[in-house]
Each structure stands twice: as structure tokens, then as C-alpha cells.
Design an enzyme around this catalytic site. Structure first.
Site, mmCIF file in Angstrom:
data_model
loop_
_atom_site.group_PDB
_atom_site.id
_atom_site.type_symbol
_atom_site.label_atom_id
_atom_site.label_comp_id
_atom_site.label_asym_id
_atom_site.label_seq_id
_atom_site.Cartn_x
_atom_site.Cartn_y
_atom_site.Cartn_z
ATOM 1 N N ASP A 1 16.539 -59.812 11.589
ATOM 2 C CA ASP A 1 17.480 -58.720 11.875
ATOM 3 C C ASP A 1 18.792 -59.383 12.274
ATOM 4 O OD1 ASP A 1 18.459 -56.081 12.497
ATOM 5 O OD2 ASP A 1 18.158 -56.523 14.620
ATOM 6 N N SER A 2 19.822 -58.558 12.493
ATOM 7 C CA SER A 2 21.103 -59.110 12.933
ATOM 8 C C SER A 2 21.072 -59.514 14.406
ATOM 9 C CB SER A 2 22.198 -58.064 12.736
ATOM 10 O OG SER A 2 21.874 -56.910 13.486
ATOM 11 N N TYR B 1 25.815 -56.115 11.369
ATOM 12 C CA TYR B 1 25.712 -55.967 9.910
ATOM 13 C C TYR B 1 26.258 -54.594 9.471
ATOM 14 C CZ TYR B 1 22.299 -59.875 9.407
ATOM 15 O OH TYR B 1 21.662 -61.094 9.373
ATOM 16 N N CYS C 1 15.507 -54.549 9.596
ATOM 17 C CA CYS C 1 16.894 -54.126 9.749
ATOM 18 C C CYS C 1 17.158 -53.033 8.715
ATOM 19 C CB CYS C 1 17.799 -55.331 9.508
ATOM 20 S SG CYS C 1 19.542 -54.894 9.330
ATOM 21 N N GLU D 1 23.123 -54.100 21.843
ATOM 22 C CA GLU D 1 23.224 -55.559 21.911
ATOM 23 C C GLU D 1 23.850 -55.966 23.259
ATOM 24 O OE1 GLU D 1 22.088 -58.816 19.356
ATOM 25 O OE2 GLU D 1 21.813 -56.694 19.029
ATOM 26 N N CYS E 1 18.040 -47.292 12.293
ATOM 27 C CA CYS E 1 18.494 -48.651 12.632
ATOM 28 C C CYS E 1 17.526 -49.165 13.685
ATOM 29 C CB CYS E 1 19.913 -48.593 13.188
ATOM 30 S SG CYS E 1 20.450 -50.099 14.030
ATOM 31 N N THR E 2 17.101 -50.400 13.544
ATOM 32 C CA THR E 2 16.046 -50.897 14.433
ATOM 33 C C THR E 2 16.538 -51.161 15.866
ATOM 34 O OG1 THR E 2 16.462 -53.119 13.561
ATOM 35 C CG2 THR E 2 14.648 -51.872 12.579
ATOM 36 N N HIS E 3 17.835 -51.083 16.088
ATOM 37 C CA HIS E 3 18.327 -51.172 17.465
ATOM 38 C C HIS E 3 18.078 -49.857 18.230
ATOM 39 C CE1 HIS E 3 20.522 -54.773 16.176
ATOM 40 N NE2 HIS E 3 20.918 -54.968 17.415
HETATM 41 N N1 DGL Z 1 19.345 -53.473 13.441
HETATM 42 C C1 DGL Z 1 20.164 -53.250 12.323
HETATM 43 C C2 DGL Z 1 19.805 -52.075 11.496
HETATM 44 O O1 DGL Z 1 18.643 -51.699 11.546
HETATM 45 C C3 DGL Z 1 21.555 -53.763 12.270
HETATM 46 C C4 DGL Z 1 22.560 -53.236 13.222
HETATM 47 C C5 DGL Z 1 23.863 -53.997 13.000
HETATM 48 O O2 DGL Z 1 23.817 -55.211 12.930
HETATM 49 O O3 DGL Z 1 24.880 -53.331 12.852
HETATM 50 O O4 DGL Z 1 20.570 -51.512 10.790
#
Ligand code: DGL
Length: 265
Positions: free
Chosen positions: A10-11, A42, A73, A152, A184-186
Site C-alpha cells: 500500500d502507499s 497515491y 490499496c 497517515e 480506500c484501505t486507510h
Molecule cells: N490506501 C490507499 C487506497 O486504498 C491509498 C491512499 C493514498 O495513498 O492516497 O486507496
């Protein structure tokens, strides 16, 4: 049987929400996690850049001898998975298909909200996959570019996070969605605040659990499960020092990270 590790990337810390579910579903598998903190975020990058970055990450993990890669991600899944998945000789999976397969089995899901990064929403990948399996579902998309940087930064439970979420989920309230995908996984790290804002009637779906189940079946199908009862080895790589990573990781997966390796890829 295949003792090689599973590769996840992931990022940044978002993919840990997927990692935490994968280790529940597959407690004997060895895993290598790459957090590309240097190139975070990302979400606002072009499709071409995301494809290039995804290839770099895949090559890095392949050099570490992984047997399969999970793109943990949403942004990279939505814009690069199709481009890369048949170009390597190991399976590569993302977070969208497993989640939609699960959704399609659920009754009473008709109006689905999707929160994701700008790049993911621009690609329309969630909606395309949903329409394949649930042609009558209505989909409401919302790009939420501030959320991943907030996570983050560790801002997952403060007034600013609350206000930003309030603004982003307005459209889902107006449209009275019955379910909401955290695309988004965040975002699972903000799940409590999002649920509070939307109320309990809205079913919030995060991707990790579904990816875990999907992966379990895939390892079985491909006959690449690791040794049963193996005591797993987890290795973490970041491309830039990230103070917040260990803090978030220790809350999400206590006692799992003893040290972080740094890599330029
Ligand atoms: N965790 C990421 C996603 O699922 C990326 C978030 C990012 O880097 O902007 O999209």
C-alpha cells in the site's frame, strides 16, 4: 504446499487494515508488507504514475520471493490491477473484486455509497464491478481526498476528522444509502466516526475481511498454502521513515512489528 511469503503493499499504513484481516484468516502464512510511504499519497496521482509505482512495488516483492501479491490499496487496485495482473507468473489480487463478490451475496443492499480517493473514484472501478454482479444497484460515489492524509497523520479521532467526515458523508445521507463501502484501505481507521455520522442503519463495508476470505480460497485452489501450524514470519518495509506507522500499527496489530526495514525499492 508453498512456504514462500505473501506480499502485500500500500502507499502507507492503509494496507495494514487488510494485513490485520489476512493474518486472522491465514494465521500460518509468512507475509512481507511494503508501505510506500515515500510516494504517499497515491490518491491524487495520474493513472500512468500509479501503474509505474505498482510495477515497482510488484518487482520489489517478487525479488523477495513472494508467492502471491495483494494490492492492499484501492487506488492501485482500481487503476493498475488490470494492467499488471497477467504480466507476472504469480497471482496478483486487489481489494475490489473480493468485496463486491461478498456484497452481491447480501440481501437488502440496493443503494451503495462509495468513499475512496480521487483516483479511485475517477476510474469508476467500484461501480463497474458492482454493475457486473448487481445490475440493479444504485451507486453513489464520493471522492474524499483529505481522509488518507489525515489517517497517515494519526488524526482518526479528533474534531477535525469529525468535521471533514461530516462534510464528505452529506451526500450519502441525502441519498439515504443502505450501505457504504470504504473504498480506500486507510478508511477503516475512521470507521467509528463514519458510522457515528451516518447512524447504525447504514452497513459499513471494509475490504480487509473479504480479501482475507478470498485469499484463503485462492491459496487452496492454487495449492500454494504454507505449512499448517507454521509460526509466521512478518517483515515490514517502508520506503521512507514514517513516525506514525509504528504508532498506528501497534494499535491495529499489537506485538506484531518488532522492526521496520527501509528500502529504496
Ligand atoms: N490506501 C490507499 C487506497 O486504498 C491509498 C491512499 C493514498 O495513498 O492516497 O486507496
Amino acid at each position: 504446499m508453498d512456504d514462500r511469503p505473501i506480499g502485500i503493499f500500500d502507499s502507507g499504513i492503509g494496507g495494514l487494515t487488510v494485513f490485520s484481516e489476512i493474518i486472522k484468516a491465514l494465521p500460518s502464512e509468512n507475509i512481507i508488507y511494503l508501505g510506500d510511504t515515500k510516494q504517499f499519497p497515491y490518491g491524487n496521482k495520474s493513472k500512468k504514475t500509479i501503474i509505474d509505482i505498482t510495477k515497482e512495488n510488484i518487482n520489489f516483492l517478487i525479488k523477495k520471493n513472494v508467492k502471491l501479491i495483494v494490492i492492499a490499496c484501492g487506488t492501485a487496485t482500481s487503476q493498475a490491477l488490470e494492467e499488471v495482473k497477467d504480466k507476472y507468473n504469480i497471482p496478483i489480487i486487489g481489494i475490489i473484486k473480493p468485496t463486491v463478490m461478498y456484497l452481491a451475496k447480501e440481501k437488502n443492499i440496493r443503494k451503495i455509497g462509495i468513499m475512496a480517493t480521487a483516483g479511485t473514484i475517477r476510474s469508476n472501478s467500484w461501480e463497474k464491478e458492482i454493475k457486473k454482479l448487481m445490475p440493479n444497484a444504485k451507486v453513489i460515489n464520493k471522492a474524499c481526498p483529505l481522509l488518507a492524509p489525515m489517517v497517515e497523520e494519526g488524526w482518526t479521532d479528533n474534531e477535525i476528522a469529525r468535521l471533514v467526515i461530516k462534510e464528505y458523508v452529506k451526500v450519502f445521507k441525502e441519498e439515504t444509502v443502505d450501505s457504504l463501502i470504504l473504498g480506500c484501505t486507510h478508511y477503516p481507521l475512521l470507521k467509528n466516526l463514519i458510522q457515528e455520522e451516518l447512524g447504525n442503519k447504514v452497513k459499513i463495508i471494509d475490504t480487509g475481511k473479504q480479501v482475507g476470505k478470498f485469499l484463503e480460497e485462492l491459496l487452496h485452489k492454487e495449492k500454494i498454502n504454507g505449512k499448517p501450524k507454521n509460526i509466521p514470519n512478518y517483515k515490514f518495509y517502508l520506503t521512507e521513515i514514517e513516525e506514525g506507522f509504528i504508532k498506528v500499527a501497534n494499535n491495529l496489530i499489537p506485538n506484531t512489528i518488532d522492526n521496520i526495514n527501509f528500502s529504496k525499492k
